[in-house]
Scaffold this active site. Structure first.
Site, PDB file in Angstrom:
ATOM      1  N   LYS A   1       0.814  -1.226   0.000  1.00  0.00           N
ATOM      2  CA  LYS A   1       0.000   0.000   0.000  1.00  0.00           C
ATOM      3  C   LYS A   1       0.841   1.267   0.000  1.00  0.00           C
ATOM      4  CE  LYS A   1      -1.028   0.212   4.776  1.00  0.00           C
ATOM      5  NZ  LYS A   1      -0.031   1.129   5.308  1.00  0.00           N
TER       6      LYS A   1
ATOM      7  N   ARG B   1      -6.608   3.767  11.431  1.00  0.00           N
ATOM      8  CA  ARG B   1      -6.241   2.379  11.726  1.00  0.00           C
ATOM      9  C   ARG B   1      -7.378   1.667  12.454  1.00  0.00           C
ATOM     10  NH1 ARG B   1      -0.914   2.136   9.946  1.00  0.00           N
ATOM     11  NH2 ARG B   1       0.257   0.487  10.951  1.00  0.00           N
TER      12      ARG B   1
ATOM     13  N   ARG C   1      11.154  -8.238   3.487  1.00  0.00           N
ATOM     14  CA  ARG C   1      11.427  -6.819   3.728  1.00  0.00           C
ATOM     15  C   ARG C   1      12.268  -6.634   4.993  1.00  0.00           C
ATOM     16  NH1 ARG C   1       6.629  -2.483   4.718  1.00  0.00           N
ATOM     17  NH2 ARG C   1       6.842  -3.111   6.863  1.00  0.00           N
TER      18      ARG C   1
ATOM     19  N   ARG D   1      13.899  -2.868   9.497  1.00  0.00           N
ATOM     20  CA  ARG D   1      13.097  -1.977  10.341  1.00  0.00           C
ATOM     21  C   ARG D   1      12.981  -2.572  11.738  1.00  0.00           C
ATOM     22  NH1 ARG D   1       7.419  -0.060   7.766  1.00  0.00           N
ATOM     23  NH2 ARG D   1       6.715  -0.879   9.749  1.00  0.00           N
TER      24      ARG D   1
ATOM     25  N   ARG E   1       1.256  -7.107  14.228  1.00  0.00           N
ATOM     26  CA  ARG E   1       0.671  -6.035  13.427  1.00  0.00           C
ATOM     27  C   ARG E   1      -0.401  -6.556  12.479  1.00  0.00           C
ATOM     28  NH1 ARG E   1       5.041  -3.354  10.544  1.00  0.00           N
ATOM     29  NH2 ARG E   1       6.400  -5.007  11.252  1.00  0.00           N
TER      30      ARG E   1
HETATM   31  P1  AMP Z   1       3.191   1.483   9.221  1.00  0.00           P
HETATM   32  O1  AMP Z   1       4.409   2.040   8.584  1.00  0.00           O
HETATM   33  O2  AMP Z   1       1.918   2.059   8.680  1.00  0.00           O
HETATM   34  O3  AMP Z   1       3.186  -0.035   9.213  1.00  0.00           O
HETATM   35  O4  AMP Z   1       3.224   1.915  10.775  1.00  0.00           O
HETATM   36  C1  AMP Z   1       4.279   1.520  11.618  1.00  0.00           C
HETATM   37  C2  AMP Z   1       3.824   1.630  13.077  1.00  0.00           C
HETATM   38  O5  AMP Z   1       3.491   2.999  13.371  1.00  0.00           O
HETATM   39  C3  AMP Z   1       2.578   0.845  13.450  1.00  0.00           C
HETATM   40  O6  AMP Z   1       2.853  -0.507  13.767  1.00  0.00           O
HETATM   41  C4  AMP Z   1       2.072   1.623  14.654  1.00  0.00           C
HETATM   42  O7  AMP Z   1       2.827   1.333  15.807  1.00  0.00           O
HETATM   43  C5  AMP Z   1       2.377   3.065  14.246  1.00  0.00           C
HETATM   44  N1  AMP Z   1       1.248   3.696  13.518  1.00  0.00           N
HETATM   45  C6  AMP Z   1       1.222   4.099  12.209  1.00  0.00           C
HETATM   46  N2  AMP Z   1       0.039   4.633  11.888  1.00  0.00           N
HETATM   47  C7  AMP Z   1      -0.718   4.571  13.016  1.00  0.00           C
HETATM   48  C8  AMP Z   1      -2.039   4.960  13.338  1.00  0.00           C
HETATM   49  N3  AMP Z   1      -2.846   5.508  12.416  1.00  0.00           N
HETATM   50  N4  AMP Z   1      -2.480   4.753  14.603  1.00  0.00           N
HETATM   51  C9  AMP Z   1      -1.686   4.190  15.547  1.00  0.00           C
HETATM   52  N5  AMP Z   1      -0.431   3.793  15.314  1.00  0.00           N
HETATM   53  C10 AMP Z   1       0.064   3.976  14.072  1.00  0.00           C
END
Ligand code: AMP
Length: 188
Positions: free
Chosen positions: A15, A90, A126, A132, A143
């Site tokens: 995405k 989320r 990845r 990461r 997640r």
């Molecule tokens: P992502 O890169 O979107 O996978 O986000 C990495 C991490 O950031 C997630 O596992 C959450 O810990 C935090 N995170 C990102 N977006 C949100 C959100 N909208 N609400 C809460 N935590 C978030």
């Protein structure tokens, strides 16, 4: 099709890549909350300090903190005519909070569908390539579980509140998937 879109999809669905490409094509900012939060951690801001351990555990950062961060970002000039939101909302609470802060309503939601086994495969790859901090097998599973429980129900929330939901098959190469996204939105 309007330019105020949410990109929904589990981690590993591609995405981020698709959202960024669509944003470039449409000339609107790509707003990724994951990237913004990782930057806050790297910069050592107050928000970053609060988010760091939560992100490493694969949990969600508190709604209030993320909603405030996104509200502030959407009030910047470059987002006045549209944006692609990636990684936010989320959960339904964040979606409702977003509806309250927006002056111009959302146009819709693009949802990338990829089977669970394929997601695990892509995410582990990845993890090897990017390293990461939250890309451990445990973090990835956590997640994904949160995604299915809290985030996936968003498509029902948006359908029930009369927003357009475009479900797109996320299996295949980047170009192939992007053609499907563009076709669904009729922006080619
Ligand atoms: P992502 O890169 O979107 O996978 O986000 C990495 C991490 O950031 C997630 O596992 C959450 O810990 C935090 N995170 C990102 N977006 C949100 C959100 N909208 N609400 C809460 N935590 C978030």
């Amino acid at each position: 099709m309007g330019l105020r879109l949410i990109f929904l999809g589990p981690q590993g669905s591609g995405k981020g890549t698709q959202a960024s490409r669509l944003a470039r094509l449409m000339g609107v900012p790509h707003i990724s909350t994951g990237e913004m939060l990782r930057q806050a951690v790297a910069d050592g801001t107050e928000l970053g300090k609060k988010a760091d351990a939560i992100m490493q555990a694969g949990d969600l950062v508190l709604d209030d903190l993320v909603v405030a961060m996104v509200g502030e970002r959407l009030s910047q000039n470059d987002a006045a005519c549209g944006y692609i939101l990636d990684g936010f909302p989320r959960n339904v609470a964040q979606a409702k909070a977003l509806d309250e802060v927006l002056e111009t309503p959302l146009d819709g939601l693009v949802q990338l569908d990829v089977p669970h086994e394929e997601l695990m495969k892509r995410m582990l790859l990845r993890a090897e390539q990017e390293g990461r901090a939250d890309d451990t097998e445990e973090g990835i599973s956590r997640r994904l579980a949160i995604y299915w429980e809290e985030t996936a129900p968003l498509s029902d929330y948006y359908r029930e509140t009369d927003r357009q939901v475009f479900a797109v098959d996320g299996l295949g190469g980047i170009d192939e998937v992007f053609s499907r996204v563009a076709l669904a939105l009729a922006v080619e």
